[in-house]
Write an enzyme that holds these catalytic residues in place. Structure first.
Site, PDB file in Angstrom:
ATOM      1  N   HIS A 193      -0.817  39.660 -32.867  1.00 40.77           N
ATOM      2  CA  HIS A 193       0.457  39.413 -31.975  1.00 40.77           C
ATOM      3  C   HIS A 193       0.173  39.203 -30.492  1.00 40.77           C
ATOM      4  O   HIS A 193       0.869  39.787 -29.630  1.00 40.77           O
ATOM      5  CB  HIS A 193       1.721  40.502 -32.044  1.00 40.77           C
ATOM      6  CG  HIS A 193       1.946  40.878 -33.599  1.00 40.77           C
ATOM      7  ND1 HIS A 193       2.947  40.163 -34.284  1.00 40.77           N
ATOM      8  CD2 HIS A 193       1.452  41.861 -34.578  1.00 40.77           C
ATOM      9  CE1 HIS A 193       3.068  40.573 -35.604  1.00 40.77           C
ATOM     10  NE2 HIS A 193       2.230  41.630 -35.612  1.00 40.77           N
ATOM     11  N   GLU A 251       0.555  35.029 -33.580  1.00 35.20           N
ATOM     12  CA  GLU A 251       1.359  34.916 -34.744  1.00 35.20           C
ATOM     13  C   GLU A 251       1.097  33.476 -35.395  1.00 35.20           C
ATOM     14  O   GLU A 251       0.919  32.882 -34.869  1.00 35.20           O
ATOM     15  CB  GLU A 251       2.900  35.143 -34.713  1.00 35.20           C
ATOM     16  CG  GLU A 251       3.003  36.582 -34.126  1.00 35.20           C
ATOM     17  CD  GLU A 251       4.485  37.028 -33.960  1.00 35.20           C
ATOM     18  OE1 GLU A 251       5.286  36.178 -34.073  1.00 35.20           O
ATOM     19  OE2 GLU A 251       4.928  38.267 -33.558  1.00 35.20           O
ATOM     20  N   SER A 264      -1.469  41.187 -39.259  1.00 28.91           N
ATOM     21  CA  SER A 264      -1.008  42.038 -38.441  1.00 28.91           C
ATOM     22  C   SER A 264      -1.889  43.306 -38.624  1.00 28.91           C
ATOM     23  O   SER A 264      -3.087  43.316 -38.396  1.00 28.91           O
ATOM     24  CB  SER A 264       0.440  42.512 -38.509  1.00 28.91           C
ATOM     25  OG  SER A 264       1.047  43.107 -37.572  1.00 28.91           O
TER      26      SER A 264
END
Length: 283
Positions: free
Chosen positions: A172, A199, A130
Site C-alpha cells: 500500500h 496497490e 498486502s
C-alpha cells in the site's frame, strides 16, 4: 543470497484479480495443489470467508485442487494434516490483514521451516498480497506513518518469514504514504534493499535475486548500499534522521532489479515459436 528454485510473487494490496491470474499462468497443471492461508485476517470467521473467496477465485480459473488451512488462536500450525499438505503444495498463498498475526502464529513453527526449505529446493510458488507480501522477507516493517516515520523510534520492524534475506517489502506504498518508513528502514539496515509496492502493483522474485514487475504502475526500489553519511543509528529518540546518498529506482513492467548486483536493467526478450508463429517470451 543463496540460489533458490522457488518463486516469490508479491502484491501491494488492492484489486488482486491480476495476481490470481498470474499465479494461474505460472502453474502449468490445473491439478496443482494450492494452499490458501488467511491467518493475517484478525477474526476467525472473516479469515474463513476470505480463504473461501480465494479458493473460489482459483477454481473459476480452472484450478481443481485448492484448499485453505486455519492457523490462529484455536488452530495450531504444526498439525500433522497441515504439514502433510504443505509438503506437497505447489502454491502457498498468504492473504492480507495484519502481518504481525502471521509472524505470531507461524514464526518458529515446523510448518514454516518446511515452507522455507521447499522454497529453496523445489519449484514452488510462495505468494501473498498486502500483509501476506510484507511478511515474506527476513525483516518486515509493521509501523510508521507518513512524515512521522522519519523520526527515530516511529518506524518499527520485526522478524518476517525469511524466504528472502536483506530485503524489506512494503505494501500500500503510495496510497498510505509509506516512502518515509521504507527509506528509514533501509537507512537503518543498509544491507537491505527496500521494495515499495503500491496497490495493484506486484513483483516476481526469481532465483532469490531477480525482481520483475507486474501491474499497471511503478514499483519503488530504495538502495542504501552507497550511503556516505547517516545519523540514523546515532539520532536520539524522537529526533529526525539524516542520510546522504540514498538511491531510488522506479521500476515498471519490462525492467528488473538484480538484488545481488544492485543492478537496474531491461528484461531481455527472445523469439520463440508456437505452432509456427513467432511470439515474445521473457528470459
Amino acid at each position: 543470497m543463496e540460489q533458490v528454485k522457488g518463486k516469490l510473487i508479491a502484491l501491494g494490496g488492492g484489486d488482486d484479480d491480476g495476481l490470481i491470474k498470474l499465479i494461474r499462468s505460472e502453474i502449468c497443471d490445473r491439478h496443482s495443489n494450492i494452499e490458501v492461508i488467511a491467518t493475517a485476517t484478525p477474526k476467525s470467521s472473516d479469515a474463513v470467508d476470505s480463504a473461501k473467496a480465494y479458493k473460489e477465485a482459483f477454481e473459476e480459473l480452472g484450478c481443481s485442487s485448492v484448499h485453505f488451512m486455519q492457523i490462529d488462536e484455536e488452530h495450531e500450525a504444526d498439525l500433522p494434516e497441515n504439514i502433510s499438505r504443505i509438503k506437497v503444495a505447489d502454491v502457498i498463498f498468504f492473504t492480507g490483514g495484519d502481518q504481525l498475526r502471521l509472524a505470531k502464529f507461524l514464526n518458529g513453527t515446523k510448518l514454516l521451516e518446511i515452507m522455507q526449505r521447499r522454497y529453496r529446493e523445489d519449484d514452488i510458488i510462495i505468494s501473498g498480497t498486502s500483509a501476506g507480501a510484507a511478511v515474506m522477507s527476513d525483516r518486515m516493517i509493521y509501523d510508521g506513518y507518513g512524515h512521522y516515520s522519519l523520526i527515530k523510534g516511529e518506524m518499527k520492524t520485526t522478524h518476517g518469514f525469511g524466504f528472502i534475506s536483506n530485503v524489506y517489502i512494503d505494501t500500500h506504498f503510495a496510497e498510505r504514504g509509506r516512502f518515509g518508513r521504507l527509506a528509514h528502514a533501509v537507512a537503518h539496515d543498509p544491507t537491505h534493499i527496500g521494495i515499495g509496492l503500491s496497490e495493484e502493483m506486484g513483483i516476481i522474485i526469481k532465483a532469490g535475486d531477480q525482481v520483475e514487475v507486474f501491474g499497471p504502475g511503478v514499483v519503488t526500489i530504495i538502495d542504501a548500499s552507497n550511503i556516505k553519511f547517516s545519523r540514523v543509528r546515532k539520532a536520539e529518540e524522537n529526533e529526525p534522521i539524516a542520510v546522504e546518498n540514498l538511491v531510488m529506482h522506479l521500476l515498471i513492467e519490462g525492467y528488473r532489479y538484480c538484488l545481488r548486483e544492485h543492478l537496474f536493467q531491461p528484461v531481455e526478450h527472445q523469439a520463440s515459436f508456437v505452432n509456427g508463429n513467432a511470439v515474445e517470451v521473457h528470459k
